[in-house]
Design a protein around this motif. Structure first.
Motif, mmCIF file in Angstrom:
data_model
loop_
_atom_site.group_PDB
_atom_site.id
_atom_site.type_symbol
_atom_site.label_atom_id
_atom_site.label_comp_id
_atom_site.label_asym_id
_atom_site.label_seq_id
_atom_site.Cartn_x
_atom_site.Cartn_y
_atom_site.Cartn_z
ATOM 1 N N VAL A 112 35.911 38.068 28.947
ATOM 2 C CA VAL A 112 35.365 36.718 29.115
ATOM 3 C C VAL A 112 35.758 36.212 30.502
ATOM 4 N N LYS A 113 34.860 35.446 31.125
ATOM 5 C CA LYS A 113 35.215 34.854 32.416
ATOM 6 C C LYS A 113 36.424 33.948 32.218
ATOM 7 N N LEU A 114 37.355 34.043 33.134
ATOM 8 C CA LEU A 114 38.606 33.296 33.012
ATOM 9 C C LEU A 114 38.364 31.800 32.892
ATOM 10 N N ASP A 115 37.405 31.277 33.649
ATOM 11 C CA ASP A 115 37.166 29.830 33.606
ATOM 12 C C ASP A 115 36.455 29.367 32.332
ATOM 13 N N GLU A 116 36.106 30.293 31.445
ATOM 14 C CA GLU A 116 35.484 29.930 30.168
ATOM 15 C C GLU A 116 36.480 29.901 29.014
ATOM 16 N N MET A 173 46.675 35.403 28.089
ATOM 17 C CA MET A 173 45.709 34.330 28.412
ATOM 18 C C MET A 173 46.428 33.128 29.002
ATOM 19 N N MET A 174 47.515 32.746 28.371
ATOM 20 C CA MET A 174 48.270 31.583 28.860
ATOM 21 C C MET A 174 48.788 31.844 30.275
ATOM 22 N N THR A 175 49.307 33.029 30.518
ATOM 23 C CA THR A 175 49.794 33.389 31.841
ATOM 24 C C THR A 175 48.635 33.336 32.857
ATOM 25 N N ALA A 176 47.481 33.896 32.475
ATOM 26 C CA ALA A 176 46.311 33.913 33.372
ATOM 27 C C ALA A 176 45.844 32.502 33.703
ATOM 28 N N LEU A 177 45.992 31.597 32.753
ATOM 29 C CA LEU A 177 45.581 30.206 32.966
ATOM 30 C C LEU A 177 46.664 29.377 33.652
ATOM 31 N N GLY A 178 47.846 29.961 33.837
ATOM 32 C CA GLY A 178 48.939 29.238 34.479
ATOM 33 C C GLY A 178 49.612 28.248 33.560
ATOM 34 N N LYS A 186 36.723 36.225 38.242
ATOM 35 C CA LYS A 186 37.918 36.603 37.492
ATOM 36 C C LYS A 186 37.514 36.707 36.027
ATOM 37 N N TRP A 187 37.850 37.834 35.429
ATOM 38 C CA TRP A 187 37.545 38.089 34.033
ATOM 39 C C TRP A 187 38.838 38.347 33.286
ATOM 40 N N PHE A 188 38.976 37.762 32.096
ATOM 41 C CA PHE A 188 40.111 38.079 31.237
ATOM 42 C C PHE A 188 39.675 39.181 30.284
ATOM 43 N N ILE A 189 40.498 40.230 30.191
ATOM 44 C CA ILE A 189 40.237 41.297 29.224
ATOM 45 C C ILE A 189 41.421 41.395 28.268
ATOM 46 N N SER A 190 41.133 41.817 27.045
ATOM 47 C CA SER A 190 42.193 41.932 26.042
ATOM 48 C C SER A 190 42.828 43.318 26.037
ATOM 49 N N GLY A 191 42.405 44.177 26.949
ATOM 50 C CA GLY A 191 42.898 45.548 27.035
ATOM 51 C C GLY A 191 41.717 46.492 27.130
ATOM 52 N N GLY A 192 41.988 47.756 27.395
ATOM 53 C CA GLY A 192 40.912 48.736 27.493
ATOM 54 C C GLY A 192 41.313 49.893 28.380
ATOM 55 N N PHE A 193 40.312 50.454 29.070
ATOM 56 C CA PHE A 193 40.542 51.589 29.964
ATOM 57 C C PHE A 193 39.711 51.435 31.220
ATOM 58 N N ALA A 194 40.200 52.020 32.305
ATOM 59 C CA ALA A 194 39.448 52.081 33.560
ATOM 60 C C ALA A 194 39.408 53.539 33.993
ATOM 61 N N VAL A 195 38.234 53.954 34.465
ATOM 62 C CA VAL A 195 38.056 55.316 34.974
ATOM 63 C C VAL A 195 37.503 55.196 36.387
ATOM 64 N N THR A 196 38.240 55.707 37.359
ATOM 65 C CA THR A 196 37.780 55.731 38.750
ATOM 66 C C THR A 196 37.515 57.183 39.119
ATOM 67 N N GLN A 197 36.320 57.434 39.647
ATOM 68 C CA GLN A 197 35.903 58.782 40.011
ATOM 69 C C GLN A 197 35.972 58.969 41.527
#
Length: 181
Positions: free
Chosen positions: A129-133, A173-178, A105-116
Motif C-alpha cells: 500500500v502507498k505509505l501516504d494511504e 507501519m508505525m515506524t514508517a509513519l514516524g 513510498k510503498w509499505f509492504i508487509s514482507g515478501g521477496f525481491a529478485v534482482t537479475q
C-alpha cells in the motif's frame, strides 16, 4: 623425439570437459555483457506486485531501496544478481539516481525481491500500500491489539506466532509513519 602435449587444466581432459569449460566461459561473458548493457542503460526495470495486483510493471527507475530481512539495501542498474527476503517496511522508488526524495513510498508487509543481471528487479510483496494511504489511527490500534494478543498468548503457541506476525507488521507501519510506540 616425441613432441610433448601442453599441460591441460583438466587431468585427462576430454572433449566433454573442453566443451563444458567453453560453455562456462560463454555463460560468464554473456552475463557480464548483459550486466554492462544494463549499466549503460542507467535504469532499473522494476516490477512491484502483490498477489492481487501489479503496481508497477517494467517501470524504469534510477534507484529502489528495499527493506531486506538483514537490512535495508538499494538497487541500481548493474546491481549484482540477488534473491532477498523482505521484512515489513518501506520500498522507496527514485526516478533518477541522485534524487534527494523518492517519487513514491510503498509499505509492504514482507515478501521477496529478485534482482537479475540485466537490471530487472521484481519485488513480490504479501501486501502493498502507498505509505501516504495508511491510516495512522488504525495502525496504532492494530499495534495495541496485536501486542495485547501476543502478550496474552501462551509461549510457543500458534496464537502467539500469529499475533507476533501482525504485531511486527503494525510496528513497522508505525515506524514508517514516524509514530512512537
Amino acid at each position: 623425439s616425441a613432441k610433448q602435449q601442453p599441460q591441460s587444466y583438466f587431468a585427462g581432459e576430454t572433449m566433454l570437459a573442453r566443451t563444458s569449460l567453453r560453455a562456462v566461459r560463454s555463460l560468464h561473458s554473456s552475463t557480464a555483457r548483459r550486466a554492462q548493457e544494463a549499466v549503460e542503460g542507467d535504469k532499473v526495470i522494476l516490477t512491484l506486485a502483490a498477489p492481487y495486483q501489479a503496481f508497477h510493471e517494467g517501470a524504469r527507475v534510477g534507484l529502489v531501496t528495499l527493506p531486506g530481512s538483514i537490512g535495508e539495501y538499494g538497487v541500481t542498474a548493474g546491481h549484482t544478481p540477488v534473491v532477498s527476503e523482505l521484512k515489513p517496511g518501506v520500498v522507496q522508488i527514485y526516478e533518477n539516481l541522485g534524487d534527494n526524495e523518492p517519487m513514491e513510498k510503498w509499505f509492504i508487509s514482507g515478501g521477496f525481491a529478485v534482482t537479475q543481471a540485466d537490471s530487472k528487479t521484481d519485488v513480490l510483496a504479501v501486501e502493498c500500500v502507498k505509505l501516504d494511504e495508511i491510516d495512522a489511527d488504525r495502525a496504532r490500534a492494530g499495534y495495541n491489539e496485536y501486542k495485547a494478543a501476543m502478550d496474552a498468548a501462551a509461549p510457543d503457541s500458534q496464537e502467539r506466532a500469529k499475533a507476533q506476525i501482525s504485531f511486527e507488521v503494525h510496528e513497522a507501519m508505525m515506524t514508517a509513519l514516524g509514530l512512537s510506540q
